[in-house]
Structure formats: C-alpha cells, structure tokens
Design a protein around this motif. Structure first.
Motif, mmCIF file in Angstrom:
data_model
loop_
_atom_site.group_PDB
_atom_site.id
_atom_site.type_symbol
_atom_site.label_atom_id
_atom_site.label_comp_id
_atom_site.label_asym_id
_atom_site.label_seq_id
_atom_site.Cartn_x
_atom_site.Cartn_y
_atom_site.Cartn_z
ATOM 1 N N HIS A 91 -32.112 -41.842 -1.768
ATOM 2 C CA HIS A 91 -32.498 -40.486 -1.421
ATOM 3 C C HIS A 91 -31.306 -39.752 -0.827
ATOM 4 N N THR A 92 -31.366 -38.439 -0.855
ATOM 5 C CA THR A 92 -30.286 -37.619 -0.327
ATOM 6 C C THR A 92 -30.359 -37.554 1.190
ATOM 7 N N TYR A 93 -29.281 -37.988 1.839
ATOM 8 C CA TYR A 93 -29.173 -37.918 3.292
ATOM 9 C C TYR A 93 -28.601 -36.560 3.673
ATOM 10 N N ASP A 94 -29.211 -35.940 4.676
ATOM 11 C CA ASP A 94 -28.781 -34.626 5.125
ATOM 12 C C ASP A 94 -28.436 -34.670 6.603
ATOM 13 N N GLU A 95 -27.241 -34.205 6.953
ATOM 14 C CA GLU A 95 -26.856 -34.088 8.357
ATOM 15 C C GLU A 95 -26.167 -32.745 8.566
ATOM 16 N N LEU A 96 -26.730 -31.946 9.431
ATOM 17 C CA LEU A 96 -26.169 -30.628 9.717
ATOM 18 C C LEU A 96 -25.050 -30.748 10.738
ATOM 19 N N LEU A 97 -23.878 -30.268 10.370
ATOM 20 C CA LEU A 97 -22.738 -30.250 11.286
ATOM 21 C C LEU A 97 -22.610 -28.910 11.996
ATOM 22 N N LYS A 98 -22.901 -27.827 11.280
ATOM 23 C CA LYS A 98 -22.783 -26.500 11.893
ATOM 24 C C LYS A 98 -23.599 -25.498 11.100
ATOM 25 N N ILE A 99 -24.257 -24.585 11.808
ATOM 26 C CA ILE A 99 -24.847 -23.410 11.179
ATOM 27 C C ILE A 99 -24.663 -22.236 12.122
ATOM 28 N N SER A 100 -24.274 -21.096 11.573
ATOM 29 C CA SER A 100 -24.094 -19.904 12.400
ATOM 30 C C SER A 100 -24.314 -18.658 11.558
ATOM 31 N N VAL A 101 -24.775 -17.619 12.215
ATOM 32 C CA VAL A 101 -24.873 -16.289 11.622
ATOM 33 C C VAL A 101 -24.183 -15.319 12.570
ATOM 34 N N THR A 102 -23.188 -14.611 12.062
ATOM 35 C CA THR A 102 -22.505 -13.586 12.833
ATOM 36 C C THR A 102 -23.027 -12.229 12.398
ATOM 37 N N GLY A 103 -23.560 -11.471 13.338
ATOM 38 C CA GLY A 103 -24.219 -10.225 13.037
ATOM 39 C C GLY A 103 -23.277 -9.086 12.705
ATOM 40 N N PRO A 104 -23.827 -7.922 12.389
ATOM 41 C CA PRO A 104 -23.023 -6.784 11.947
ATOM 42 C C PRO A 104 -22.107 -6.223 13.034
ATOM 43 N N ASP A 105 -22.398 -6.505 14.287
ATOM 44 C CA ASP A 105 -21.565 -6.020 15.378
ATOM 45 C C ASP A 105 -20.592 -7.093 15.862
ATOM 46 N N GLY A 106 -20.463 -8.173 15.082
ATOM 47 C CA GLY A 106 -19.527 -9.244 15.417
ATOM 48 C C GLY A 106 -20.070 -10.263 16.389
ATOM 49 N N GLU A 107 -21.358 -10.157 16.719
ATOM 50 C CA GLU A 107 -21.955 -11.078 17.676
ATOM 51 C C GLU A 107 -22.509 -12.307 16.958
ATOM 52 N N GLY A 108 -22.343 -13.483 17.566
ATOM 53 C CA GLY A 108 -22.950 -14.696 17.042
ATOM 54 C C GLY A 108 -24.357 -14.839 17.576
ATOM 55 N N LEU A 109 -25.301 -15.118 16.705
ATOM 56 C CA LEU A 109 -26.685 -15.256 17.140
ATOM 57 C C LEU A 109 -26.875 -16.551 17.922
ATOM 58 N N PRO A 110 -27.601 -16.507 19.029
ATOM 59 C CA PRO A 110 -27.771 -17.721 19.842
ATOM 60 C C PRO A 110 -28.683 -18.751 19.198
ATOM 61 N N VAL A 111 -29.601 -18.299 18.314
ATOM 62 C CA VAL A 111 -30.542 -19.225 17.679
ATOM 63 C C VAL A 111 -30.492 -19.028 16.168
ATOM 64 N N VAL A 112 -30.077 -20.068 15.441
ATOM 65 C CA VAL A 112 -30.128 -20.085 13.985
ATOM 66 C C VAL A 112 -30.600 -21.468 13.573
ATOM 67 N N VAL A 113 -31.637 -21.531 12.737
ATOM 68 C CA VAL A 113 -32.199 -22.809 12.314
ATOM 69 C C VAL A 113 -31.851 -23.050 10.847
ATOM 70 N N SER A 114 -31.525 -24.311 10.533
ATOM 71 C CA SER A 114 -31.215 -24.705 9.164
ATOM 72 C C SER A 114 -32.301 -25.610 8.627
ATOM 73 N N PRO A 115 -32.826 -25.352 7.421
ATOM 74 C CA PRO A 115 -33.778 -26.288 6.827
ATOM 75 C C PRO A 115 -33.090 -27.617 6.472
ATOM 76 N N ILE A 116 -33.885 -28.657 6.308
ATOM 77 C CA ILE A 116 -33.374 -29.902 5.742
ATOM 78 C C ILE A 116 -33.006 -29.647 4.284
ATOM 79 N N TYR A 117 -31.863 -30.155 3.862
ATOM 80 C CA TYR A 117 -31.304 -29.986 2.517
ATOM 81 C C TYR A 117 -30.819 -28.563 2.255
#
Length: 490
Positions: A91-117
């Motif tokens: 089966h495919t093993y999934d490990e999240l190393l990093k996820i981020s969303v930088t908004g239109p004003d250059g701010e990084g969102l404090p909460v961003v969730v990544s689905p498995i796979y």
C-alpha cells in the motif's frame, strides 16, 4: 524495515489457557469480559505508540509492534484453539513533511490541514491567482461536471467550499478543468477534520490545502468584490509503497463452512496513538478471543480479524474481501465490526442496513437492557464493514461517535485517557453476547444478498463492490503470493 514475526512459545504459559470442558454460551462469554484486562490491553497499545514515535500508523514501527502484540496473544496464549496467519498486501505510505498556504497579503495561515494521500507540489510550491467557485449547499460545491460549466480554472488555484461529496471528487474535477491546485475551505467550523483521498487515484487529484471556514469565506467575498488575489500552496509529502498486514485468526472448532466473523482495525492515524480509534476495537477482540478459548461445543467457526491500513482508506479489509471467492464469501454467515467503541462522551450507535437482521438486534437488545439509548446509523463506507456489505454479507457494528463524542478524534490526545472504560466494557459484553449467540445458532440470520447498491451520489447508482475491488487490486499490486497469506507456526 523489519517484518512482524511469529514469537516462540518456549517458557511461556499464560494463566487461563487450559480449556474448560464447558459449552460456549452467550452468558459465559459475557461473564468472562473483564474491565481490568481491557484497560491493561489499552495500556499496552498506548505504550507501543509512546515507544514508536507517538503512533501506530500503517508503514511505521508502531504498527509492526502492534501486529507482534496481537500475534503473541493469538499464537501463544490461545494458539491451541486458533489457526492464525498474516495476510500481506502492499500500500502507499503517506507522510506529510510540510503544508502551508500563504495568503494574498503575504501572511502564512496558522491552520492548514492536508488530506492523507495529498499529491505534492513542486518544492517552491504553487503561486497563482486565486479563483472563487460557486457554492451549492444542496448538492455539494463543485461536485458535478455541470457545476464547472463556464468556470475558467486554467493556471489558477481554485477556492472551493467543502462538503456535499468527497474531497477527491472536487480535486478530480479541478484537474480536468486545468487548475493547478485547490484551496478548500471548511464548511463547518472551527475544527477541520482530516479526510482521506484515494491512494490508487493519486494521479487524478491536485494538491490541496484545507483552510478554516472564516478565512475561506472572507477570501470568497473579496474575490466576488472584484479583487485580484494571489496565493501560494506548498505540499511536501513522502509517498511510497510499503508492505502491511492483516492478522486473521480462526477457531479450530466449529464448522468452517459456517463462519461468524468479527473485526477491528489495528492501525492508528499518524497524528496519534489511536487508543479509542481503534485500540478499543482491537482490545475488545482480544478479550473476546480469550473468552472463546475457554469453551467447547459451538457448532459454527469463529474468525477474528485485525485490519491493516484502515486509516489509509480501508485498504486491509477491502483487500481481504476482494480476495474472497464466491464460495469463501458464502461461508461467512455474519460480520461484526467494532471501530471506536469507547469514546469519552459516548453515544451507543449500531451500524446497520436492511440486511443486518438479528446481529444488529442482538447488539441493540443488550445495550437497551443495560439502560442505554441506542442510535441506529446506516452503513456509510467509512469503516471496515464496507467490503463485507458490498459482498452482501449480513453485517453490523458498534460505534460510540467522534466529534462531540470524541474531541480527540484523529489527534495526539487519543491516548488511554481518551477512553470511557465503562462504555468499552459494556460494548465488549454486547459484542460477546452477539457472537456467542450466532456461534451457537444461525436462526434469524439473513441470507447473503446478491448486490448492495451505493445510493450516495445523486446522478448515478454504482455497486460498492467495484469500488472496493479496485482499491484492493491496487493495494495488492506486485505481491508475489496470489492470496497474500503467510501461514504462521510456533
């Protein structure tokens, strides 16, 4: 990575292993369920997670240690009464190393969730204009092809409201319409649950970041007002094929052509130890297995299953059910599923459909006799009963709830302190009562249904079986053994 191993029996003798010449009855199995032993098993699963990076997830040392833990009991403590084997699948093993969303004003969102796979982005991420999409609360936003008519998503990150269909469907449509990625904002708030995409369809999806509802609604309003907005999405994941295992154990007594089967998943999510989800189901099966070991004289065989990679998309159980021949499926007269049966603020839910028959009734009767209000819930393809239901095998299960019932669902705080021991003990007794009844008599058990349709989508009806068959074929691809079985001896 090491593989699970059969332990040796030298010098090992567990108290209570001597068989008593007593006929198995529902009352006897219920009597043998002990809260202290349930708590002890939970403690051991919690310890395994603590010693292995905080989880027992598929593809990790914590899952391998969990397999060994179950094998030690099934093979050594109760081995004379059970035949036990590992069923291997890839089966495919999934490990999240990093996820981020930088908004239109250059701010990084404090909460961003990544689905498995979640498919990865390029290392630098994807920076592109953000495009708002229509909201359809009745049928699900961007869940259907005609909802994309007139939407020019080419070269953009699309902002989509969550809900109405699985996340993968939204991502697939976005990719077909040439979007670069998706920013999905939650349809409820503030907590964001973590979905699972389809491992076998990673190439069909786009990278996605799930953001809080309030931020998504604010961005949607700004876009609707005509503002040009540019955002950046970064997803860095490890996606690789690794082996996993189901643990299957069947009594040597009873008619092997008439099998009563109970199952629970053995893995946790990567975020935590998974003691309620589903250490409670794992623990209940081990306690009932020890009770069964004490007795004789039951006419039907009993099969226990600890499923691998449930949190990765029900992969172990769907691989198992896909490998069954029609003749083997016919031998399984009933399937019980126990997934999350000790939530700290428990509801008492019985999973069922119109072919559940006496199994569901037995669980309800036991719980109501104990003074609990029972809630019936329809099967929803979210746990390991799905493959059995798709094959038409009469099935039911117990469930004590997530959300308000378990605030630590899929989190690091799902530890031994996150379990209501009274609820777990009562549900284990209910499970023992139902198993003991059907192990002795099939009266009232429905016949296997031929077809179980999936009616969840409004524009098509498809059989569940093909969905699970496809997933299981992918899970087993490249495996050298046709049935994935490795017989174990001690």
């Amino acid at each position: 990575m090491r593989t699970p191993h059969a332990v040796t029996a030298a010098g090992v003798f567990a108290a209570g292993c001597l068989a008593r010449s007593t006929t198995l009855t529902p009352e006897a199995l219920v009597h043998d369920v002990r809260a202290g032993e349930l708590q002890s098993t939970l403690w051991n699963l919690n310890r395994i997670a603590n010693e292995n990076g905080g989880n027992r997830a598929y593809g990790t040392p914590g899952y391998l240690a969990s397999v060994d833990f179950v094998l030690e009991r099934a093979q050594i403590r109760f081995g004379r009464k059970f035949d036990t084997y590992l069923q291997e699948f890839n089966h495919t093993y999934d490990e999240l190393l990093k996820i981020s969303v930088t908004g239109p004003d250059g701010e990084g969102l404090p909460v961003v969730v990544s689905p498995i796979y979640n498919p990865p982005t390029p290392t630098e991420g994807i920076t592109a204009p953000l495009l708002n999409t229509p909201v359809d609360k009745a049928y699900g936003s961007m869940c259907w092809e005609d909802q994309w008519d007139g939407v020019n998503a080419t070269g953009k990150l699309v902002l989509i409201r969550r809900g109405g269909c699985d996340v993968h469907t939204k991502l697939t449509h976005a990719k077909k319409n040439r979007a670069l990625g998706v920013i999905l904002y939650n349809n409820v708030g503030p907590k964001i649950s973590k979905p699972t995409l389809f491992a076998e369809k990673i190439d069909d999806a786009l990278p996605v970041g799930i953001i809080p509802r309030n931020i998504g609604m604010e961005w949607a309003s700004r876009l609707d007002a005509g503002e040009d907005m540019q955002v950046t999405l970064v997803v860095d994941t490890i996606l690789e094929t690794r082996p996993s295992w189901n643990v299957i154990s069947q009594t040597t007594q009873g008619d092997p052509d008439k099998v009563i089967m109970i199952g629970a998943h053995l893995d946790s999510v990567p975020e935590g130890p998974g003691i309620n989800d589903d250490g409670t189901g794992t623990t209940a099966l081990l306690e009932i297995m020890e009770a069964v070991e004490h007795y004789e004289g039951y006419p039907h065989s009993i099969r226990f299953a600890w499923w691998g990679s449930e949190e990765g998309g029900l992969v172990g159980s769907t691989f198992y059910t896909s490998e069954l021949t029609p003749e083997e499926a016919d031998k399984i007269k009933y399937y019980f599923n126990y997934d999350m049966i000790g939530s700290p603020n428990p509801m008492f839910g019985v999973m069922s459909d119109n072919n559940s028959g006496i199994g569901a009734q037995l669980l309800e009767d036991y719980l109501t006799d104990a003074g609990k209000e029972v809630t019936y819930r329809q099967f929803d393809n979210r746990s390991d009963y799905a493959g059995f239901v798709a094959l038409g095998i009469p099935s039911t299960g117990l469930f004590t709830g997530e959300g308000e019932h378990d605030p630590c669902y899929h989190q690091a705080c799902d530890t031994i302190d996150n379990v209501d021991l009274d609820a777990l003990t009562l549900n284990t007794k209910a499970a023992a009562h139902a198993l003991g009844t059907l192990a002795s008599s099939l009266e009232g058990v429905p016949k296997r249904a031929n077809v179980t349709p999936n009616l969840r989508r409004r524009r098509k009806t498809a059989t569940n079986f093909q969905l699970w068959k496809t997933l299981a074929e992918e899970a087993g691809r490249g495996h050298s053994c046709a049935h994935g079985k490795m017989k174990l001896t001690v």
